[in-house]
Each structure stands twice: as structure tokens, then as C-alpha cells.
Design an enzyme around this catalytic site. Structure first.
Site, PDB file in Angstrom:
ATOM      1  CB  SER A   1     -22.400   7.323  -0.048  1.00  0.00           C
ATOM      2  OG  SER A   1     -21.853   7.830  -0.686  1.00  0.00           O
TER       3      SER A   1
ATOM      4  CD  GLU B   1      -2.416   2.114   0.637  1.00  0.00           C
ATOM      5  OE1 GLU B   1      -3.128   0.975   0.039  1.00  0.00           O
ATOM      6  OE2 GLU B   1      -2.222   2.359  -0.115  1.00  0.00           O
TER       7      GLU B   1
ATOM      8  CG  HIS C   1     -25.539   0.574  -2.647  1.00  0.00           C
ATOM      9  ND1 HIS C   1     -26.427   2.068  -2.609  1.00  0.00           N
ATOM     10  CD2 HIS C   1     -24.087   1.886  -2.645  1.00  0.00           C
ATOM     11  CE1 HIS C   1     -25.274   2.615  -2.797  1.00  0.00           C
ATOM     12  NE2 HIS C   1     -24.707   2.875  -2.662  1.00  0.00           N
TER      13      HIS C   1
ATOM     14  CB  SER D   1     -21.304   3.778  -6.223  1.00  0.00           C
ATOM     15  OG  SER D   1     -22.159   3.647  -5.463  1.00  0.00           O
TER      16      SER D   1
HETATM   17  C1  LIG Z   1     -17.870  10.220  -2.852  1.00  0.00           C
HETATM   18  C2  LIG Z   1     -17.674   8.338  -3.150  1.00  0.00           C
HETATM   19  C3  LIG Z   1     -19.699   7.745  -2.873  1.00  0.00           C
HETATM   20  C4  LIG Z   1     -19.420   6.179  -2.881  1.00  0.00           C
HETATM   21  N1  LIG Z   1     -20.479   5.860  -2.466  1.00  0.00           N
HETATM   22  C5  LIG Z   1     -19.739   4.031  -2.246  1.00  0.00           C
HETATM   23  C6  LIG Z   1     -21.793   3.421  -1.117  1.00  0.00           C
HETATM   24  O1  LIG Z   1     -21.967   4.564  -0.477  1.00  0.00           O
HETATM   25  N2  LIG Z   1     -21.429   2.019  -1.246  1.00  0.00           N
HETATM   26  C7  LIG Z   1     -20.407   1.322  -2.312  1.00  0.00           C
HETATM   27  O2  LIG Z   1     -20.972   0.378  -2.193  1.00  0.00           O
HETATM   28  N3  LIG Z   1     -19.304   2.024  -2.534  1.00  0.00           N
HETATM   29  C8  LIG Z   1     -19.438   3.363  -2.346  1.00  0.00           C
HETATM   30  N4  LIG Z   1     -18.730   4.350  -3.115  1.00  0.00           N
HETATM   31  C9  LIG Z   1     -17.380   3.452  -4.256  1.00  0.00           C
HETATM   32  C10 LIG Z   1     -16.658   2.653  -2.896  1.00  0.00           C
HETATM   33  O3  LIG Z   1     -15.942   4.112  -1.929  1.00  0.00           O
HETATM   34  C11 LIG Z   1     -15.689   2.268  -4.226  1.00  0.00           C
HETATM   35  O4  LIG Z   1     -15.775   1.489  -4.961  1.00  0.00           O
HETATM   36  C12 LIG Z   1     -14.562   1.344  -2.820  1.00  0.00           C
HETATM   37  O5  LIG Z   1     -13.753   2.105  -1.933  1.00  0.00           O
HETATM   38  C13 LIG Z   1     -13.268   1.417  -3.540  1.00  0.00           C
HETATM   39  O6  LIG Z   1     -12.001   0.511  -3.205  1.00  0.00           O
HETATM   40  P1  LIG Z   1     -10.437  -0.314  -3.603  1.00  0.00           P
HETATM   41  O7  LIG Z   1     -10.129  -1.035  -2.623  1.00  0.00           O
HETATM   42  O8  LIG Z   1     -10.680  -0.729  -5.039  1.00  0.00           O
HETATM   43  O9  LIG Z   1     -10.046   1.172  -4.327  1.00  0.00           O
HETATM   44  P2  LIG Z   1      -9.395   2.229  -2.804  1.00  0.00           P
HETATM   45  O10 LIG Z   1      -9.653   2.155  -1.084  1.00  0.00           O
HETATM   46  O11 LIG Z   1      -8.591   3.578  -3.490  1.00  0.00           O
HETATM   47  O12 LIG Z   1      -7.641   1.278  -2.788  1.00  0.00           O
HETATM   48  C14 LIG Z   1      -6.650   0.975  -3.667  1.00  0.00           C
HETATM   49  C15 LIG Z   1      -5.263   1.688  -2.195  1.00  0.00           C
HETATM   50  O13 LIG Z   1      -3.921   0.921  -3.477  1.00  0.00           O
HETATM   51  C16 LIG Z   1      -3.672   2.360  -3.073  1.00  0.00           C
HETATM   52  N5  LIG Z   1      -2.597   2.456  -4.539  1.00  0.00           N
HETATM   53  C17 LIG Z   1      -2.382   3.316  -6.177  1.00  0.00           C
HETATM   54  N6  LIG Z   1      -1.507   3.012  -6.713  1.00  0.00           N
HETATM   55  C18 LIG Z   1      -0.453   2.275  -5.582  1.00  0.00           C
HETATM   56  C19 LIG Z   1       0.697   1.515  -5.661  1.00  0.00           C
HETATM   57  N7  LIG Z   1       1.279   1.938  -7.193  1.00  0.00           N
HETATM   58  N8  LIG Z   1       1.056   0.878  -5.238  1.00  0.00           N
HETATM   59  C20 LIG Z   1       0.884   0.721  -3.405  1.00  0.00           C
HETATM   60  N9  LIG Z   1      -0.748   1.475  -3.695  1.00  0.00           N
HETATM   61  C21 LIG Z   1      -1.660   1.600  -4.624  1.00  0.00           C
HETATM   62  C22 LIG Z   1      -3.826   3.422  -2.439  1.00  0.00           C
HETATM   63  O14 LIG Z   1      -3.216   3.849  -2.427  1.00  0.00           O
HETATM   64  C23 LIG Z   1      -5.431   3.257  -2.031  1.00  0.00           C
HETATM   65  O15 LIG Z   1      -5.000   2.602  -1.079  1.00  0.00           O
HETATM   66  C24 LIG Z   1     -18.277   5.394  -3.248  1.00  0.00           C
HETATM   67  C25 LIG Z   1     -17.164   6.085  -4.132  1.00  0.00           C
HETATM   68  C26 LIG Z   1     -17.559   7.739  -3.819  1.00  0.00           C
HETATM   69  C27 LIG Z   1     -16.235   7.775  -4.912  1.00  0.00           C
END
Ligand SMILES: Cc1cc2nc3c(=O)[nH]c(=O)nc-3n(C[C@H](O)[C@H](O)[C@H](O)COP(=O)(O)OP(=O)(O)OC[C@H]3O[C@@H](n4cnc5c(N)ncnc54)[C@H](O)[C@@H]3O)c2cc1C
Lengths: 328, 477
Positions: free
Chosen positions: B47, B33, B51, B338
Site C-alpha cells: 500500500s 537477489e 504508518h 505490514s
Molecule cells: C498488500 C500489502 C500491503 C502492504 N502495505 C504496507 C504499507 O502500507 N506500509 C508498510 O509499512 N508495509 C506494508 N506492507 C508490508 C511491506 O510490503 C513488507 O513488510 C515489506 O515490503 C517486506 O520487505 P522485505 O524486504 O522484507 O521483503 P521482500 O520485498 O519480499 O524482499 C525479499 C527479497 O528476497 C529475495 N529472495 C528470496 N529468496 C531468495 C533467495 N533464496 N536468494 C536470493 N534472494 C531471495 C526476494 O526475491 C525478494 O526480493 C504491505 C504488504 C502487503 C502484502
């Protein structure tokens, strides 16, 4: 659970004055709770002079002013001071729960005076557009960091709000060797005392931008700059009036709010706008025998006036207790 | 250099759910990370809605994973001791045409398998939501919608993965990936890591990571959502999550609730300038207020006590979860916008399957420990229970954050569990997240953090390098 004649919450100037006055008016069983490890409240971080001009007819620093009351309090046997004591719950029958390291205590008070002071409005309560980096402080937090903790929050500051705390912090930053790029005030006049505008800004050539707002905070990890814009009579931003002030710190000093969450918990109605208790007269609440004084009752300009009005709260509690005693 | 079976890039909810799922098997796993702490990417600013799956096309991957995730997350929340509250949601129609669209939505959602859907008429609606706009005429009720604290879910997934042998390296940005010789060589800020299988769960940066592996067929476009949190005093302003009918690009501005009970309005939807543009705007505030007031007219600007923006990592309309034929052993999990929070547990199962298809051998461990003990929070305990706790450990009685009533003990524990920044402490404990926004407690928390992490006070940061709080310590000169 224990029982007490009078419990006072808060050991700042308000709580201390109330305690002394209640004692002078005959109350002999007083418990004064203070969450910090010293009496004095917020005065302890106000190391500038100017306190006591009305009350003591001389200019004292905050800690000196507080000490005058604290000394008298500790000399009086009938006032029981409990430090590191944090009130967490209040019920309408004036039963108070408080925490101390290692203990949870409950006390039922015949009369109760809340002297819990106030907190600062924050950046969050007035929407300031832009990013949310490190380097944004309420003025009071910056004051605490410098005066109590010996830490310098930043080297180039912009101050939002020209109330007394903002003005005093402008001077404090300069005295610590930092720069102050300007004080930004949305109204057409400073909110602070004239003496503070002169002594804190004019004497150090700090620009005061009246009728201006911060339209944007810039910087990803740490504040890098703020955009400032002029506003018109309807507080709308004047297009094209923006300019940028580079800085690493933004101090927010946009007003104070009485801390009344405990009495609210007990069902005392508060004014939605000011957070003061809705009240018939000075220091009173909707619950008989429950008084509020100092900045928790309303925001005062001077600690001296807090002391004066809080003496009255102590007297009122004493009268209440006497009448209650006679009624039985 | 260390060698693993699987490396997961990204410790957001997606990476965390995958890591925990794979920790059931006899595998050497590392999560890399780039931020100082987990959950500092998209997963911290959203949020927090679990869902039901009502707003997705029945043939979309995200719709399918959402419905499955909604089911799975309940068990996970129970095992990990994270608070999940099923609140139900109402998608509100304001005229006859919209009521017709509700029926379509219902049909579509039923094809996805969303349970318990009902259309409510005006009378039932007024009963259920007295503060709802009088203009509302009907609503689609989805009982399985709920709320969760998104960052606490990630913390607990990560901590549980750690407990089951996964390594998580923070401050460990992946800079390059070599794919020679049937093995991945992952170069990071903290040296080289090797593995046979690689999962790209890098959120907003999944396209950059993909490019490092030679995959260039998708781009992530950040889409901003601004959200505004209201005073907890308005906790009862609505009972359900309130939605307008969705438009083409988003679900619209909602009136919802955080896991801590504060009403929240948003999110807005605009394309963002770049992947780090997390600013809020006056226009966003207006959009959120206008949208929210359409649902609940009594909401006032003065009720706002905090705000933030998040970026949705969009790559077209749907999630991209696939194994890369071009790069054997690589699984991509991208475009997780989302409902990515909801879908994460289902995405993790899907990734497990894809890895198996790539040749990963999955053998169950004899002992997998699914549980995390719940973290006691003084404020939510009864008097008796609080008394016991404070007696047992006096530092529970030493309150640091007066607004949210967080004790020194809870702050220390958060640091011991991995918090190394002020934001990390805030997300774990709520200290600094209350009415005064840290005005009173910041100094004390800085000292605790510095002491526990053996940092100078000038090294204490909001969310990692570059965001240090203070510039100089008089004690140093
Ligand atoms: C305003 C908003 C409201 C939302 N509301 C909802 C909701 O109510 N319900 C719902 O189900 N979803 C919701 N979502 C969607 C949800 O937040 C995301 O789909 C989810 O958090 C994505 O998680 P992730 O782990 O894929 O991404 P992230 O949480 O971004 O995790 C990716 C990680 O990878 C790391 N990373 C990136 N590049 C590198 C690298 N080169 N080397 C090492 N680490 C790296 C980043 O630092 C990060 O920590 C919402 C999104 C937004 C923006």
C-alpha cells in the site's frame, strides 16, 4: 509564443480531413501537429483492406487510404505539418504547449481542432481475475507489434471481445502461422461488422463464444491458459460452466475510449461514461472555437465516416474564424 | 569465488535498507537477489503507507520499529530524493462501541510514542473529509501517517548503497548455505560467495533460507492482499488515509492514495495458496469495493483503472529479528509483514546492532555519500524548467509514454540505472502505467531496452526469464 489562425492536433484521418476542408473553406494559416514521424495515425498499422469503400468507392488498405490524404496535405503550402510534435497542455484560451525533440513550443490558436483519436480499453478496466503474466496485449498493440515491428506476440491466442479490431487480429494471427483458440464475447452478438465475422472467424473455423467471459487468467511468468465461463442474462457467471483454453497469449479488445485529456485539462466537460465531450452538436465543445472530430469526438465504425464528419469540422472552424474576423 | 564481510540475502526494502546502513562502514558487502531486479518481491506490491504506528500492540517489536521507522524514513527520503508526503490518517468509528475502541487505540499508540493523536468528533470529521460516509461518528487522527512510492524507495536505497561500494547481484538465487569453519559459503545461481556474516532478509522465502542454514523454528505463511487503483481524476476524493477499525488479522480495507496521486482501495486479507499466488479474484474485488464504500460511499467499480495482489510474509504475529545462537554470524529478519515498509530503516539499525553483537567490527568510512540526486520528471516541472531541460538534452522532448509523459531520455536513464525488464522501467519511470497501460508505448520501450541492453527483441521480458513479451522476430528469420 506564436499565433496561428487554426491549429489541428492529430494527423490521422480526422485531422487530415479537417485540415484539407478548412483550407478549402479559405483558412490559409494552418498548423497540423502529429506526434508520430508520419501522417496517418492508427491507419498505418491497419494493413488489411476494406477502407474507402464509401469514401473512395474502392477497397484500400489503411496506409493507402491515409496516403491519399497525406499527399494532398503536403502539396498545400498553407498547411504547415509539424511531425514528432507532442501536445502536452491546453488552456481555455486555446493556448497549446507541445514538445518536439529539442524544443518546447507554445502556440495560441484562434481556432483549434482536436483530432486525437482514441485508445483501447484495457484488461485493467474490466476486472479479469487471475494472474498478471506476460502475454496479455490490447489487440491494437498486438497489431502494431506484428504489422509495424515485425514481431509475433504469441503462438496460441485467445481473444477477448469481438469488436472489429479483435476479429481482424484473429485473422492476422492465423496468417502469421499462430493458432487462435477462440474469441470470447460477453454479449449475445458480435460487436463487429458482419463482414468481419465471416471473413475473419468463419473462414478460418475460429470458435466464437457468445455470452461468455474470461473468468481467470492462469500462468505465473507467461500466460498458460484462460478459464472461460458462460454468463446468464444478468452477466453473472453460470456455475459449473467453466472450461479451460490453453494459450500463451490473451488479446483484449473490449472497446475504445476517445482520448480527450487535453480538452479536459482546458475545462471542457466530458461524458463520464463515454469520455466524449458533452456537446450540442457534431464536433462542438463547450468552448467556442474549440472543435473535436473523429474518434476523439465519438467512436466510429469506419474510417470513411471519420473523414466525412471531420471535413465538417474543418468547415466549422473556417466559419468560426470568418465570423470572428467580421466581429472585430 | 568472492569473499565479503557481510552478505545480505534479499533486495527488498528490508535488505536494501540494511545494505545502505552498513555501507557507512568499512565493510565489503554483497546483496544477493534472486529476481532480475530489486524490489520485485513483497516490496513492489503493497500500500505504500508510512504508518504512524497506531495499529500495533505497544509491546510488539513491529510497533516499536514502526514508530521509529516513521521518523527515520523522512530523512532518508530527503537524502535520496524520494517523494514522501505526510497525509495523516483517520481511523473511523461507526458507532459508540467503536468510538470506545478508538480511545483504547489512542492509549496504546501513545504508549508506543506515536505523536499528535487526536479524537475528532463528527463535525470536525465532516469538515476534514466531506466525502466520508454519513454513518461515521468519530475518528482517531494520526498526523504522522504518510505515503511513499515503495519501489522507488528500494531503488534509491539500492542505488545509494551501490554508490557507497556495496555489490548487488541480481538473478542470483541462493540455493544452499554452508556454515563450516566460521565462514558462510553461499551457493547461488551465479556461483559461490563467502562471508563471515550473513543476513537473511528473504521476505516470503526467509524460512527456506533459514532452513538452508539449519534454522527450522518458523514458517512463513503468505497472506494475500488485493488492491485496486482508481482513476487519478478522483485524486481529491479523500484528503487523509482512511482506515476502518482494525480486526484481528488485518487493518481492514482502506481508502488511500498512491505516491502518484491515484486513490487506491484495499488490501483484502486471505490466506494464499502458495508463495507465488499473485492472482486477483472477483471475491477480492467485491471485498475491496464493499469495504471502501463503507468509508466513502461514492466509490464506483467503474473508477478502477488497475489492480494487483501482494503477499504478506507472516510468521506468527510479530517480526522475527534476531541473531541465531545456533549459527554464529547469522542474523534473521523474517516475518516482515505490514508495517515492514515503514519499519525498514529502524530494522536496519537493529540489524546493525545485532551484527555488532555477533562480533562485526564497525568502523565509519571517512566519506559516506548519503545523497542521490533527484531524477527530473518532465511532467512535474514548470514550463521554464522543462524548456531548459529539453534544450539541454533533446531526447527529453521525445515523448515515449503519452499518458504519463515519459521521454525517451527518462527510459534510457532508467535502463542505465539498472532496469532490465519492462516492469523495472515501469516502476522507475511510470511509462506503461498510465491510462492505456502500455498499449501505445510498449513497442518503443522494447526497442530502447533491447538497444541499451544489447538484447534481441525476443529477449525483452516483463519481469525476467520466462516472461518474454514476444515469441518471434521476423528480422531473425
Ligand atoms: C498488500 C500489502 C500491503 C502492504 N502495505 C504496507 C504499507 O502500507 N506500509 C508498510 O509499512 N508495509 C506494508 N506492507 C508490508 C511491506 O510490503 C513488507 O513488510 C515489506 O515490503 C517486506 O520487505 P522485505 O524486504 O522484507 O521483503 P521482500 O520485498 O519480499 O524482499 C525479499 C527479497 O528476497 C529475495 N529472495 C528470496 N529468496 C531468495 C533467495 N533464496 N536468494 C536470493 N534472494 C531471495 C526476494 O526475491 C525478494 O526480493 C504491505 C504488504 C502487503 C502484502
Amino acid at each position: 509564443m506564436s499565433e496561428r489562425e487554426l491549429v489541428i492536433v492529430g494527423g490521422g484521418p480526422a485531422g487530415m480531413a479537417a485540415a484539407l476542408s478548412a483550407y478549402e473553406h479559405g483558412v490559409r494559416d494552418i498548423l497540423l501537429l502529429e506526434r508520430d514521424q508520419y501522417l496517418g495515425g492508427i491507419l498505418n498499422q491497419c494493413i488489411h483492406a476494406g477502407f474507402g469503400l464509401n469514401y473512395f468507392k474502392e477497397s484500400l488498405t489503411g496506409p493507402e487510404y491515409a496516403l491519399r490524404f497525406a499527399r494532398r496535405i503536403t502539396d498545400i503550402k498553407g498547411i504547415d505539418v509539424s511531425l514528432k510534435s507532442f501536445a502536452v497542455r491546453l488552456t481555455p484560451d486555446k493556448t497549446l504547449t507541445y514538445l518536439k525533440p529539442g524544443r518546447v513550443e507554445k502556440v495560441k490558436a484562434k481556432a483549434l481542432i482536436m483530432a486525437t483519436g482514441c485508445r483501447e480499453k484495457t484488461r485493467e478496466m474490466v476486472h479479469i481475475a487471475g494472474t498478471r503474466p506476460a502475454g496479455i496485449f490490447s489487440a491494437g498493440l498486438a497489431q502494431k507489434l506484428i504489422n509495424i515491428e515485425g514481431l509475433l506476440p504469441g503462438k496460441e491466442a485467445v481473444i477477448l471481445g469481438s469488436g472489429d479490431i479483435g476479429l481482424i487480429m484473429a485473422r492476422r494471427f492465423i496468417l502469421e502461422g499462430a493458432r487462435v483458440k477462440g474469441v470470447v464475447e460477453i454479449r449475445e452478438q458480435s460487436r463487429g461488422l458482419t463482414r468481419n465475422v465471416v471473413q475473419c472467424l468463419d473462414d478460418f473455423d475460429i470458435p466464437l463464444y457468445l455470452r461468455h467471459k474470461i473468468s481467470r487468467v492462469r500462468g505465473r511468468d507467461r500466460v498458460e491458459a484462460v478459464d472461460v465461463a458462460r454468463v446468464d442474462d444478468r452477466i453473472e457467471q453460470v456455475p459449473g460452466s467453466e472450461f479451460t483454453l490453453e494459450c500463451d497469449t490473451l488479446l483484449v479488445s473490449v472497446g475504445l475510449i476517445p482520448e480527450n485529456e487535453l480538452i479536459e485539462m482546458a475545462g471542457v466537460p466530458l461524458d463520464k461514461k463515454t469520455n466524449s465531450p458533452l456537446s450540442e452538436g457534431l464536433n462542438e465543445t463547450s468552448i467556442p472555437g474549440l472543435f473535436v472530430c473523429g474518434n476523439a469526438f465519438k467512436v466510429y465504425d469506419l474510417a470513411d465516416s471519420v473523414s466525412t464528419d471531420s471535413l465538417e469540422a474543418g468547415r466549422m472552424a473556417a466559419v468560426y474564424l470568418r465570423q470572428k474576423g467580421e466581429g472585430r | 569465488m568472492k569473499a565479503y564481510d557481510v552478505i545480505i540475502i534479499g533486495a527488498g526494502v528490508t535488505g536494501a535498507a540494511i545494505a545502505r546502513e552498513l555501507s557507512r562502514y568499512k565493510l565489503r558487502i554483497a546483496v544477493l537477489e534472486k529476481e532480475e531486479e530489486y524490489a520485485f518481491g513483497v516490496s513492489k506490491s503493497n500500500s505504500g503507507i508510512i504508518h504512524p504506528g497506531t495499529q500495533n500492540s505497544h509491546c510488539s517489536l513491529k510497533g516499536r520499529l514502526c514508530v521509529q521507522g516513521n521518523r527515520l524514513v523522512r530523512k532518508i527520503a530527503r537524502e535520496l530524493g524520494v517523494d514522501f508526503k505526510q497525509t495523516g490518517e483517520l481511523i473511523v468509528a461507526f458507532n459508540g462501541e467503536e468510538t470506545g475502541r478508538l480511545r483504547e487505540l489512542k492509549r496504546e499508540a501513545e504508549m508506543l510514542g506515536v505523536p499528535g493523536l487526536r479524537i475528532l468528533n463528527k463535525r470536525r470529521l465532516v469538515e476534514k473529509e466531506p466525502n466520508l460516509s454519513p454513518e461515521a461518528v468519530a475518528a482517531l487522527y494520526a498526523p504522522t501517517a504518510g505515503i511513499i512510492s515503495p519501489y522507488r524507495l528500494v531503488y534509491d536505497l539500492c542505488e545509494n548503497a551501490l554508490k557507497n561500494g556495496v555489490e548487488i547481484h541480481t538473478g542470483c538465487a541462493v540455493k544452499a548455505v554452508g556454515t563450516a569453519g566460521g565462514e558462510f559459503s553461499v551457493l547461488t545461481a551465479k556461483g559461490e560467495f563467502r562471508s563471515r556474516f550473513l543476513v537473511n532478509a528473504a521476505g516470503l522465502f526467509a524460512d527456506d533460507v533459514a532452513a538452508m542454514c539449519g534454522i527450522n523454528d518458523f514458517r512463513i505463511t503468505p497472506r494475500k492482499g488485493e488492491e485496486f487503483i482508481l482513476d487519478k481524476k478522483l485524486e481529491n476524493i479523500s484528503r487523509h488515509l482512511l482506515f476502518p477499525l482494525p480486526n484481528k488479522i488485518s487493518k481492514g480495507v482502506l481508502v488511500i492514495k498512491t505516491a502518484d496521486g491515484n486513490p487506491m482501495i484495499g488490501p483484502t486479507a486471505q490466506d494464499a495458496a502458495d508463495k507465488e499466488d499473485l492472482g486477483t479474484s472477483d471475491a477480492g474485488l467485491k471485498e475491496a469495493l464493499d469495504g471502501a464504500r463503507r468509508l466513502v460511499p461514492s466509490i464506483d467499480e467503474k473508477d478502477i483503472i488497475a489492480y494487483f495482489a501482494g503477499l504478506r510474509p507472516a510468521a506468527g504475529d510479530d517480526f522475527i529479528i534476531r541473531r541465531e545462537e545456533k549459527v554464529p554470524g547469522l542474523v534473521t529478519v523474517a516475518g516482515i509483514q505490514s508495517p515492514g515498509l515503514t519499519a525498514a530503516p529502524a530494522a536496519a539499525l537493529m540489524v546493525r546492532g545485532l551484527l555488532r553483537d555477533c562480533g562485526l567490527v564497525l568502523k565509519k568510512k571517512l566519506f559516506f555519500r548519503p545523497r542521490q540526486s533527484e531524477i527530473p520528471h518532465l511532467f512535474s516541472l514548470t514550463f521554464k524548467a522543462a524548456e531548459r531541460l529539453v534544450k539541454k538534452d533533446p531526447s527529453y522532448g521525445d515523448i515515449v509514454c503519452r499518458c504519463e509523459m515519459v521521454s525517451a531520455k527518462e527510459v534510457r536513464d532508467a535502463v542505465k540505472r539498472g532496469a532490465c525488464t519492462m516492469d523495472g522501467i515501469k516502476f522507475r519511470t511510470r511509462a506503461q502505467a498510465g491510462r492505456c497501460h502500455g498499449s501505445f508505448c510498449t513497442a518503443r520501450i522494447m526497442r530502447i531496452l533491447a538497444q541499451e541492453r544489447k538484447l534481441p527483441l525476443t529477449g525483452v521480458s516483463k519481469r525476467g526469464k520466462g516472461s518474454e513479451l514476444v515469441k518471434k522476430d521476423r528480422a531473425d528469420v
